[in-house]
Design a protein around this motif. Sequence first.
Motif, PDB file in Angstrom:
ATOM      1  N   ALA A 260       0.830  -1.214   0.000  1.00  0.00           N
ATOM      2  CA  ALA A 260       0.000   0.000   0.000  1.00  0.00           C
ATOM      3  C   ALA A 260       0.861   1.259   0.000  1.00  0.00           C
ATOM      4  O   ALA A 260       0.546   2.244  -0.678  1.00  0.00           O
ATOM      5  N   LYS A 261       1.981   1.226   0.756  1.00  0.00           N
ATOM      6  CA  LYS A 261       2.895   2.371   0.794  1.00  0.00           C
ATOM      7  C   LYS A 261       3.522   2.619  -0.573  1.00  0.00           C
ATOM      8  O   LYS A 261       3.606   3.762  -1.035  1.00  0.00           O
ATOM      9  N   ARG A 262       3.964   1.526  -1.228  1.00  0.00           N
ATOM     10  CA  ARG A 262       4.563   1.665  -2.550  1.00  0.00           C
ATOM     11  C   ARG A 262       3.553   2.207  -3.557  1.00  0.00           C
ATOM     12  O   ARG A 262       3.889   3.016  -4.417  1.00  0.00           O
ATOM     13  N   LYS A 263       2.310   1.736  -3.414  1.00  0.00           N
ATOM     14  CA  LYS A 263       1.255   2.196  -4.305  1.00  0.00           C
ATOM     15  C   LYS A 263       1.007   3.692  -4.127  1.00  0.00           C
ATOM     16  O   LYS A 263       0.845   4.443  -5.089  1.00  0.00           O
ATOM     17  N   ALA A 264       0.984   4.106  -2.843  1.00  0.00           N
ATOM     18  CA  ALA A 264       0.744   5.515  -2.534  1.00  0.00           C
ATOM     19  C   ALA A 264       1.883   6.387  -3.059  1.00  0.00           C
ATOM     20  O   ALA A 264       1.645   7.486  -3.594  1.00  0.00           O
ATOM     21  N   ILE A 265       3.130   5.881  -2.944  1.00  0.00           N
ATOM     22  CA  ILE A 265       4.286   6.634  -3.437  1.00  0.00           C
ATOM     23  C   ILE A 265       4.229   6.766  -4.958  1.00  0.00           C
ATOM     24  O   ILE A 265       4.463   7.852  -5.521  1.00  0.00           O
ATOM     25  N   GLU A 266       3.909   5.645  -5.639  1.00  0.00           N
ATOM     26  CA  GLU A 266       3.788   5.675  -7.095  1.00  0.00           C
ATOM     27  C   GLU A 266       2.688   6.630  -7.543  1.00  0.00           C
ATOM     28  O   GLU A 266       2.836   7.356  -8.533  1.00  0.00           O
ATOM     29  N   LYS A 267       1.578   6.614  -6.805  1.00  0.00           N
ATOM     30  CA  LYS A 267       0.460   7.501  -7.138  1.00  0.00           C
ATOM     31  C   LYS A 267       0.860   8.963  -6.963  1.00  0.00           C
ATOM     32  O   LYS A 267       0.518   9.820  -7.790  1.00  0.00           O
ATOM     33  N   ALA A 268       1.596   9.224  -5.864  1.00  0.00           N
ATOM     34  CA  ALA A 268       2.031  10.597  -5.601  1.00  0.00           C
ATOM     35  C   ALA A 268       3.008  11.064  -6.682  1.00  0.00           C
ATOM     36  O   ALA A 268       2.976  12.222  -7.116  1.00  0.00           O
ATOM     37  N   LYS A 269       3.898  10.154  -7.146  1.00  0.00           N
ATOM     38  CA  LYS A 269       4.843  10.501  -8.203  1.00  0.00           C
ATOM     39  C   LYS A 269       4.124  10.828  -9.504  1.00  0.00           C
ATOM     40  O   LYS A 269       4.475  11.790 -10.201  1.00  0.00           O
ATOM     41  N   ARG A 270       3.124   9.993  -9.847  1.00  0.00           N
ATOM     42  CA  ARG A 270       2.367  10.235 -11.077  1.00  0.00           C
ATOM     43  C   ARG A 270       1.626  11.564 -11.014  1.00  0.00           C
ATOM     44  O   ARG A 270       1.566  12.321 -11.984  1.00  0.00           O
ATOM     45  N   LYS A 271       1.084  11.858  -9.833  1.00  0.00           N
ATOM     46  CA  LYS A 271       0.351  13.098  -9.637  1.00  0.00           C
ATOM     47  C   LYS A 271       1.287  14.306  -9.760  1.00  0.00           C
ATOM     48  O   LYS A 271       0.949  15.317 -10.372  1.00  0.00           O
ATOM     49  N   ALA A 272       2.487  14.157  -9.193  1.00  0.00           N
ATOM     50  CA  ALA A 272       3.466  15.239  -9.272  1.00  0.00           C
ATOM     51  C   ALA A 272       3.920  15.463 -10.696  1.00  0.00           C
ATOM     52  O   ALA A 272       4.115  16.611 -11.141  1.00  0.00           O
ATOM     53  N   THR A 273       4.090  14.379 -11.471  1.00  0.00           N
ATOM     54  CA  THR A 273       4.502  14.472 -12.867  1.00  0.00           C
ATOM     55  C   THR A 273       3.449  15.187 -13.688  1.00  0.00           C
ATOM     56  O   THR A 273       3.762  16.036 -14.538  1.00  0.00           O
ATOM     57  N   LYS A 274       2.189  14.871 -13.450  1.00  0.00           N
ATOM     58  CA  LYS A 274       1.086  15.510 -14.168  1.00  0.00           C
ATOM     59  C   LYS A 274       1.043  16.993 -13.849  1.00  0.00           C
ATOM     60  O   LYS A 274       0.787  17.845 -14.715  1.00  0.00           O
ATOM     61  N   SER A 275       1.284  17.338 -12.591  1.00  0.00           N
ATOM     62  CA  SER A 275       1.240  18.756 -12.171  1.00  0.00           C
ATOM     63  C   SER A 275       2.326  19.543 -12.863  1.00  0.00           C
ATOM     64  O   SER A 275       2.136  20.689 -13.275  1.00  0.00           O
ATOM     65  N   LYS A 276       3.542  18.942 -13.031  1.00  0.00           N
ATOM     66  CA  LYS A 276       4.657  19.621 -13.692  1.00  0.00           C
ATOM     67  C   LYS A 276       4.349  19.866 -15.156  1.00  0.00           C
ATOM     68  O   LYS A 276       4.714  20.894 -15.745  1.00  0.00           O
ATOM     69  N   ARG A 277       3.678  18.900 -15.774  1.00  0.00           N
ATOM     70  CA  ARG A 277       3.329  19.042 -17.214  1.00  0.00           C
ATOM     71  C   ARG A 277       2.368  20.190 -17.440  1.00  0.00           C
ATOM     72  O   ARG A 277       2.408  20.864 -18.446  1.00  0.00           O
TER      73      ARG A 277
END
Length: 278
Positions: A260-277
């Motif tokens: 669950a922690k890894r999933k949350a980290i991956e989700k946060a990374k994807r969200k951060a990447t989208k925000s930068k775009r």
Amino acid sequence: MKHLKRNMALISVAALSLILTACSTAPITSHSKGFWDGVIVYNFSKFIIYLSNLFGGYGWGIIVFTILIRIIILPLMIYQTKTTMKTAELQPKLKEIQKKYSSRDMESQQKLREEQQKLYAEAGVNPMAGCLPLIIQLPVMYALYAAVSRTPALKGGTFLWLHLGDKDPYFILPVLAALFTLISTWLSMKSQPKSSQNGMTAAMTFGMPLVILITALNFASAITLYWVITNLFQVGQTLIIQNPFKIQREREERLQTEKAKRKAIEKAKRKATKSKRK
């Protein structure tokens, strides 16, 4: 591995007893001389007879004697169990080290031993801890054999359908010894991580009880009775101290939490990447 060492050692000492007892068959009495006969075996015999009078029979005396021995060494068994569990958890790291230093040259093998010792030290594990209970149990079993075979009262004693100095005529005790060995070993193996299990552990789980059965068929009933109670006690001890069902549940919960922690980290990374775009 723990149960393999324990049971093989018990088989070895019992076989050794059969050989060594032939060298000294004199009855054990208050006049027996020497440290082994006059102190160890004589007092074992005297104590078992005392327990037998107290609890109403030689069989009950041996059963209570066995339970007392197991209670006395229980702290060592708990320590051994905890060490075994820690060692099992280290198996993935140990396999990585073995893979890293897989060469057979002296330098690689020396480095392998150093890295393994370092890993054990960091985890607070002593691989030799498993030998402690055996060191105590082996002379106890040999002394019990000598006490029964060389004390007329014990050798001629009876319990239920048994003549304690003879083999079980119906093979019930050998079957029970094998059955409790199977249950104890299976419970212990079930608590180990799947990464530490292999074909050898599976073969030991089912092969060791067969060895126990064949060997116990040649034991005097008193020794097999001791073995049955020891392994039955081990089953209860494993369920209390090393409950595989609880350990597996806790291990699964940890894996789910990590996932669950890894999933949350991956989700946060994807969200951060989208925000930068954006």
